[in-house]
Motif scaffolding. Structure first.
Motif, short mmCIF file in Angstrom:
data_model
loop_
_atom_site.label_atom_id
_atom_site.label_comp_id
_atom_site.label_asym_id
_atom_site.label_seq_id
_atom_site.Cartn_x
_atom_site.Cartn_y
_atom_site.Cartn_z
N THR A 108 11.31 2.52 -11.20
CA THR A 108 10.90 1.11 -11.15
C THR A 108 9.81 0.87 -10.10
OG1 THR A 108 12.77 0.67 -9.64
CG2 THR A 108 13.11 0.19 -11.99
N GLN A 109 8.93 1.88 -9.91
CA GLN A 109 7.81 1.70 -8.99
C GLN A 109 6.82 0.70 -9.58
OE1 GLN A 109 8.78 4.70 -10.39
NE2 GLN A 109 8.25 6.40 -9.02
N SER A 110 6.19 -0.07 -8.70
CA SER A 110 5.18 -1.03 -9.16
C SER A 110 4.23 -1.33 -8.02
CB SER A 110 5.84 -2.33 -9.64
OG SER A 110 6.46 -3.01 -8.56
N ALA A 111 3.02 -1.80 -8.39
CA ALA A 111 2.04 -2.19 -7.37
C ALA A 111 2.57 -3.36 -6.56
CB ALA A 111 0.72 -2.56 -8.04
N PHE A 112 3.27 -4.26 -7.20
CA PHE A 112 3.87 -5.40 -6.49
C PHE A 112 4.84 -4.90 -5.43
CE2 PHE A 112 7.28 -8.43 -5.82
CZ PHE A 112 6.60 -9.63 -5.60
N GLY A 113 5.68 -3.94 -5.79
CA GLY A 113 6.65 -3.41 -4.84
C GLY A 113 6.00 -2.75 -3.64
N GLU A 114 4.88 -2.04 -3.88
CA GLU A 114 4.16 -1.40 -2.78
C GLU A 114 3.61 -2.43 -1.80
OE1 GLU A 114 1.19 1.01 -4.52
OE2 GLU A 114 2.59 2.46 -5.40
N GLN A 115 3.01 -3.49 -2.34
CA GLN A 115 2.46 -4.53 -1.47
C GLN A 115 3.57 -5.26 -0.72
OE1 GLN A 115 -0.79 -4.82 -0.93
NE2 GLN A 115 -1.07 -3.13 -2.36
N MET A 116 4.66 -5.54 -1.42
CA MET A 116 5.79 -6.22 -0.80
C MET A 116 6.37 -5.38 0.34
SD MET A 116 7.63 -8.99 -0.98
CE MET A 116 9.20 -9.55 -0.32
N ASP A 117 6.44 -4.09 0.12
CA ASP A 117 6.98 -3.19 1.13
C ASP A 117 6.09 -3.18 2.37
OD1 ASP A 117 8.88 -0.98 1.90
OD2 ASP A 117 7.01 0.15 1.95
N SER A 118 4.77 -3.16 2.19
CA SER A 118 3.86 -3.16 3.34
C SER A 118 3.96 -4.45 4.14
CB SER A 118 2.42 -2.96 2.86
OG SER A 118 2.22 -1.66 2.36
N LEU A 119 4.05 -5.58 3.45
CA LEU A 119 4.16 -6.86 4.14
C LEU A 119 5.48 -6.95 4.90
CD1 LEU A 119 2.69 -9.17 1.36
CD2 LEU A 119 1.61 -8.56 3.53
N SER A 120 6.55 -6.44 4.29
CA SER A 120 7.85 -6.43 4.95
C SER A 120 7.81 -5.55 6.20
CB SER A 120 8.92 -5.92 3.99
OG SER A 120 10.17 -5.76 4.64
N ASP A 121 7.17 -4.38 6.09
CA ASP A 121 7.04 -3.48 7.24
C ASP A 121 6.27 -4.14 8.39
OD1 ASP A 121 8.41 -1.64 5.80
OD2 ASP A 121 6.73 -0.27 5.49
N MET A 122 5.24 -4.89 8.04
CA MET A 122 4.43 -5.54 9.07
C MET A 122 5.27 -6.54 9.86
SD MET A 122 1.65 -5.70 10.63
CE MET A 122 1.46 -6.73 12.08
N VAL A 123 6.16 -7.24 9.18
CA VAL A 123 7.02 -8.21 9.87
C VAL A 123 8.10 -7.49 10.68
CG1 VAL A 123 8.71 -10.06 9.56
CG2 VAL A 123 6.62 -10.04 8.19
N SER A 124 8.81 -6.56 10.04
CA SER A 124 9.98 -5.94 10.66
C SER A 124 9.63 -4.93 11.74
CB SER A 124 10.84 -5.27 9.59
OG SER A 124 11.32 -6.20 8.66
N PHE A 125 8.52 -4.20 11.55
CA PHE A 125 8.18 -3.12 12.48
C PHE A 125 6.88 -3.35 13.24
CE2 PHE A 125 10.20 -1.05 8.65
CZ PHE A 125 11.49 -1.17 9.15
#
Length: 280
Positions: A82-99
């Motif tokens: 279930t990989q997707s471009a949306f998931g990749e972008q969402m993951d990067s934005l989440s990482d920026m907030v959390s880490f």
């Protein structure tokens, strides 16, 4: 009836299948991996809120929970296809907030605000380095050796900073922003973690570890022992593990240099034709 008033011939009805083929399909969003990503984002947001209320132990737990969830979303996406471009972008934005943002704000609230301008500048440097590291990772993902990260990964950098806060808070150190010695130690560690994220230093990624292959029984025993050791005193053990990992890249770099092996130099774009990874 006049010729000009002739009734036009009815257009042939289009087949329903042709209409559905012409109509652009809406792209859906895979729910399972993005649930993990949202949960990781909540961990980072929760950590910021707890730090604002002076509850730094809960803030540390929030960041470490975000780390666990962040490590799962990609694996879940690959396992369920279930990989997707949306998931990749969402993951990067989440990482920026959390880490990125969360550790910078937490350490500033915990210690750096007592150092005046130097404190908030270093907090910003850490946050900016996290953003640069994530952007470089996204753009260079196709040109690096998958066995290594180029620079300290942002979750590990966050673990260094937040782990130190957790250890000190657990030891009973309160109002650290008023204790100059500890505040300067926090500043140095934050600067180290931030700068190491963007340096050209190789850190082992563990991506060549396959969970689909069989392993000897002793490996399962070792994992059980590892979990038991962490539970002896989570703040100290986790901080020690990430501190070792945080210097391991420099050891690998020095070893490669001493052996005359190539160490990669990654630019900020994959457009350059002579980009090379850590292959050597």
């Amino acid at each position: 009836m006049h010729d000009g008033d002739a009734i036009p011939e009815a257009l042939p009805e289009e087949d329903d299948e042709e209409l559905s083929a012409r109509r652009p399909r809406r792209k859906g969003i895979y729910i399972l991996p993005n649930l993990f990503t949202l949960a990781a984002l909540f961990g980072g947001f929760y950590a910021i809120v707890m730090a604002m209320n002076g509850r730094f132990e809960q803030a540390a737990i929030g960041v470490f929970c975000a780390m666990v969830l962040d490590s799962l979303d990609g694996r879940v996406a690959r396992m369920t296809n279930t990989q997707s471009a949306f998931g990749e972008q969402m993951d990067s934005l989440s990482d920026m907030v959390s880490f990125g943002a969360a550790p910078a704000l937490i350490v500033y609230e915990w210690a750096l605000k007592g150092l005046g301008k130097a404190g908030w500048i270093v907090a910003f440097v850490y946050c900016a380095c996290a953003a640069l590291r994530l952007a470089r990772f996204n753009t260079n993902i196709g040109v690096v050796d998958k066995r290594f990260f180029q620079g300290l990964p942002s979750p590990a950098a966050a673990a260094l900073v937040i782990g130190f806060i957790w250890v000190m808070d657990d030891a009973g150190w309160k109002n650290v922003s008023e204790i100059a010695a500890l505040a300067w130690w926090a500043l140095a560690l934050t600067l180290y973690a931030g700068v190491t994220m963007v340096l050209n230093i190789p850190f082992y990624s563990f991506k060549d570890v396959s969970f689909k292959k069989t392993v000897p029984f002793i490996v399962i025993v070792a994992i059980a022992l590892g979990i038991a050791i962490i539970n002896i005193h989570p703040p100290v053990v986790l901080f020690a593990l990430f501190a070792i990992y945080g210097i391991s890249g420099y050891v690998v770099y020095a070893y490669k240099k001493a052996k005359g092996k190539q160490v990669s130099v990654i630019a900020t774009s994959i457009d350059e034709p002579d980009e090379r990874g850590l292959h050597g």
